[in-house]
Scaffold this motif. Structure first.
Motif, short mmCIF file in Angstrom:
data_model
loop_
_atom_site.label_atom_id
_atom_site.label_comp_id
_atom_site.label_asym_id
_atom_site.label_seq_id
_atom_site.Cartn_x
_atom_site.Cartn_y
_atom_site.Cartn_z
N ALA A 63 0.81 -1.22 0.00
CA ALA A 63 0.00 0.00 0.00
C ALA A 63 0.84 1.27 0.00
N ASP A 64 2.06 1.22 0.55
CA ASP A 64 2.90 2.42 0.62
C ASP A 64 3.81 2.58 -0.61
N LYS A 65 3.61 1.75 -1.63
CA LYS A 65 4.43 1.79 -2.85
C LYS A 65 3.55 2.16 -4.04
N VAL A 66 4.20 2.46 -5.17
CA VAL A 66 3.49 2.73 -6.42
C VAL A 66 4.09 1.86 -7.52
N HIS A 67 3.33 1.62 -8.56
CA HIS A 67 3.86 0.87 -9.69
C HIS A 67 5.00 1.67 -10.32
N ALA A 68 5.98 0.95 -10.84
CA ALA A 68 7.18 1.61 -11.35
C ALA A 68 7.90 0.72 -12.34
N ASP A 69 8.72 1.35 -13.16
CA ASP A 69 9.64 0.64 -14.05
C ASP A 69 11.04 0.82 -13.46
N HIS A 70 11.73 -0.30 -13.25
CA HIS A 70 13.11 -0.26 -12.77
C HIS A 70 14.01 -0.70 -13.91
N PHE A 71 15.08 0.05 -14.09
CA PHE A 71 16.02 -0.26 -15.15
C PHE A 71 17.45 -0.22 -14.61
N TRP A 72 18.30 -0.99 -15.26
CA TRP A 72 19.73 -0.88 -15.05
C TRP A 72 20.26 -0.05 -16.20
N ILE A 73 21.16 0.87 -15.90
CA ILE A 73 21.83 1.65 -16.92
C ILE A 73 23.03 0.81 -17.34
N VAL A 74 23.05 0.44 -18.61
CA VAL A 74 24.03 -0.53 -19.09
C VAL A 74 24.84 0.07 -20.23
N ASP A 75 26.14 -0.22 -20.23
CA ASP A 75 27.03 0.11 -21.34
C ASP A 75 27.71 -1.20 -21.73
N GLY A 76 27.33 -1.76 -22.86
CA GLY A 76 27.84 -3.08 -23.25
C GLY A 76 27.28 -4.12 -22.30
N ASP A 77 28.19 -4.82 -21.61
CA ASP A 77 27.74 -5.81 -20.62
C ASP A 77 28.04 -5.35 -19.19
N GLU A 78 28.26 -4.03 -19.04
CA GLU A 78 28.56 -3.46 -17.72
C GLU A 78 27.36 -2.68 -17.20
N VAL A 79 26.95 -2.98 -15.98
CA VAL A 79 25.91 -2.19 -15.33
C VAL A 79 26.61 -0.99 -14.68
N VAL A 80 26.26 0.21 -15.14
CA VAL A 80 26.92 1.42 -14.64
C VAL A 80 26.04 2.19 -13.67
N GLY A 81 24.75 1.83 -13.59
CA GLY A 81 23.87 2.54 -12.67
C GLY A 81 22.46 2.00 -12.71
N PHE A 82 21.57 2.76 -12.07
CA PHE A 82 20.19 2.34 -11.88
C PHE A 82 19.28 3.55 -12.05
N ILE A 83 18.09 3.30 -12.58
CA ILE A 83 17.10 4.37 -12.69
C ILE A 83 15.72 3.77 -12.56
N GLY A 84 14.88 4.45 -11.82
CA GLY A 84 13.51 3.99 -11.63
C GLY A 84 12.53 5.08 -12.02
N LEU A 85 11.45 4.69 -12.68
CA LEU A 85 10.38 5.59 -13.07
C LEU A 85 9.11 5.17 -12.36
N ARG A 86 8.68 6.01 -11.44
CA ARG A 86 7.44 5.73 -10.70
C ARG A 86 6.28 6.33 -11.48
N TRP A 87 5.21 5.57 -11.63
CA TRP A 87 4.11 5.97 -12.50
C TRP A 87 3.24 7.06 -11.90
N GLU A 88 3.29 7.21 -10.61
CA GLU A 88 2.50 8.24 -9.93
C GLU A 88 3.22 8.60 -8.63
N LEU A 89 2.71 9.62 -7.97
CA LEU A 89 3.31 10.04 -6.71
C LEU A 89 2.36 9.76 -5.56
N ASN A 90 2.85 9.07 -4.55
CA ASN A 90 2.10 8.97 -3.29
C ASN A 90 2.57 10.13 -2.41
#
Length: 176
Positions: A63-90
Motif C-alpha cells: 500500500a505504501d508503494k506505487v507501480h514503477a519501471d526499474h532499469f539498469w543503466i548498461v554500457d555493453g555488458d557493464e551495469v553502470v547505474g540504476f534508474i527507476g520511473l514511478r508511474w505516480e506520486l504517493n
C-alpha cells in the motif's frame, strides 16, 4: 559511452553485483531495493521478481508503494547505474522522492551516463502518458542538479527533508 536501459535480468546479475558493491552501502536511488542489499544471486533474483511485479499494472503491491519501471543503466555488458520511473506520486514521493530516481556507480560518474539515462527514462514516462515529472536531488549535489536541468528540469523549490532522512532537497519539474 552508449547507455541503454535494461530491465533487471539474471543475465547481468554479476555485473549488477559489481555495480552495487561500488556504492559501499550508500543510498542507491532508482534500484528498487535499499542500500543494505547484499550483491548476491539471491538478491538479484529478488530484484528481478520485484521489478517484474512493480511493472505489472495488475499486480498487488504494498500500500505504501506505487507501480514503477526499474532499469539498469548498461554500457555493453557493464551495469553502470540504476534508474527507476514511478508511474505516480504517493504522499512520500510527492514530498521527497519524485517520479524518477537514479544512481551511477562511482567509477562511471562524470561520463554522461546519468543524463543519457534520464533522457531515456523521460521517453518512457511519455510512453506511459505521464505529462509532468518531479525529480529531486540533494541540494549539495551540483552534478545531479546539472543533469536534471540539462534534461529540462525547472527548480520548483528547495525543502528541508530531514523528516524523511534526507538533507535539503531540490525539487525539479520537467514538462513532457
Amino acid at each position: 559511452m552508449a547507455a541503454t536501459l535494461v530491465r533487471p535480468t539474471m543475465d547481468l546479475c554479476d555485473a549488477w553485483g559489481e555495480a552495487l558493491a561500488e556504492f559501499g552501502g550508500a543510498d542507491v536511488h532508482g534500484m528498487g531495493m535499499d542500500a543494505s542489499t547484499v550483491p548476491d544471486r539471491a538478491s538479484c533474483a529478488a530484484l528481478v521478481e520485484l521489478a517484474e511485479r512493480f511493472a505489472d499494472p495488475d499486480a498487488e503491491i504494498p500500500a505504501d508503494k506505487v507501480h514503477a519501471d526499474h532499469f539498469w543503466i548498461v554500457d555493453g555488458d557493464e551495469v553502470v547505474g540504476f534508474i527507476g520511473l514511478r508511474w505516480e506520486l504517493n504522499a512520500y514521493l510527492a514530498h521527497a522522492g519524485g517520479h524518477i530516481g537514479y544512481s551511477v556507480k562511482p567509477s562511471s560518474r562524470r561520463r554522461g551516463y546519468a543524463g543519457a539515462a534520464l533522457r531515456l527514462a523521460l521517453d518512457q514516462a511519455r510512453e506511459r502518458g505521464i505529462d509532468r515529472v518531479m525529480i529531486t536531488c540533494d541540494d549539495d549535489n551540483p552534478g545531479s542538479a546539472r543533469t536534471i536541468e540539462g534534461a529540462g528540469g525547472v527548480l520548483g523549490d528547495l525543502i528541508d527533508a530531514s523528516d524523511v532522512g534526507y538533507p535539503r532537497l531540490r525539487r525539479y519539474w520537467i514538462e513532457l
